[in-house]
Design an enzyme around this catalytic site. Sequence first.
Site, PDB file in Angstrom:
ATOM      1  CE  LYS A  14       5.398   7.609  -2.295  1.00 43.38           C
ATOM      2  NZ  LYS A  14       4.551   7.814  -1.131  1.00 43.38           N
ATOM      3  CD  GLN A  64       4.609   7.989   2.560  1.00 41.43           C
ATOM      4  OE1 GLN A  64       5.035   8.392   1.482  1.00 41.43           O
ATOM      5  NE2 GLN A  64       3.833   6.925   2.656  1.00 41.43           N
ATOM      6  CG  ASP A  89      -0.806  11.043  -2.250  1.00 42.98           C
ATOM      7  OD1 ASP A  89      -0.389  10.160  -3.022  1.00 42.98           O
ATOM      8  OD2 ASP A  89      -0.422  11.168  -1.071  1.00 42.98           O
TER       9      ASP A  89
END
Length: 313
Positions: free
Chosen positions: A61, A105, A128
């Site tokens: 990422k 995460q 997200d």
Amino acid sequence: MSDTAVSAAATVIDGKAFAQGLRGRVAAAVETLKRDHGLTPGLAVVLVGEDPASQVYVRSKGKQTVEAGMNSYEHRLPETTSQDALLAKVAELNADPAVHGILVQLPLPAQIDAQTVIAAIDPNKDVDGFHVINAGRLMTGATGAAAPLVPCTPLGCLMLLKHHLGNLSGLDAVVVGRSNIVGKPMGQLLLAESCTVTTAHSRTRDLPAVCRRADILVAAVGRPEMIRGDWVKPGATVIDVGINRIDPAGDASGGGKSRLVGDVAYDEAVAVAGAITPVPGGVGPMTIACLLANTVTAACRAQGLTPPDLGAG
Ligand code: NDP
């Protein structure tokens, strides 16, 4: 991007190529934002602990964020981090004007409740798309400044579907799986495109018959090759979200060289479907590309700018 025909029946939808194109469009949009508005989108990723798979994701990422011309902020916290300490980090990132997107995460260590942490992220920085505000905005069809940030994996699936099929209106769509990160938002996105949506799950009766009704079949189950060729309606478009690592014998003993397979028995389905995503190289590469796109969207909205339409390939 061009799809490649590899069998008499199905077109293989090349997610890797589409994701590369999307990253290119993100980079061009970032260039314009820098030049015209002095705005550099910034993505902060928080990793708690040493989970090897998470470390790989976070590294990729960060790399792709920088390659797109954006600022990448990585925060690595020890496995023993308390929930309060993580919430304090999230609060600091919420308040930082250089940070337009925040991703914590998952999975998190046992002492931390993921839902509490997700709820603490500013919904307008929740790239997200997991915050209940974004889930609610998606469900209610909110638009304009109130439009949701959409979870990256289903957003990527929708982009591939629209690129391949164009208008989805009126099509029968079956989504197998009802998780908050894939199945449920996928169903909402397809409903918003005026598909007739069925969400199937572990309690669904006669799943093969349900799947056979689908013009669009999305598999997000986490069971290797569960969906067989004879579950697929001839000519259907099959999107395989599954990522399952198995060894050549199919057991998890670790003997031999492992390989990745999806939730769909690809060799069978490719002979029946009209189009299908492979694993790897289908949905997988779309997820990070959509994360970058969401960060551009969040940065634009933070500045009162209309986000560019990055999804059209
Ligand atoms: P979850 O485990 O959260 O959800 C799986 C869903 O599948 C559940 O709704 C479950 O039903 C359903 N299910 C399980 N067994 C069956 C069955 N026998 N018949 C019908 N339905 C069943 O998984 P995720 O949604 O997080 O992920 C799904 C897959 O997608 C995984 O392989 C994952 O690795 C992959 N994935 C890939 C991503 C990418 O970037 N390409 C990103 C995210 C996930 P129930 O609710 O009834 O238990």
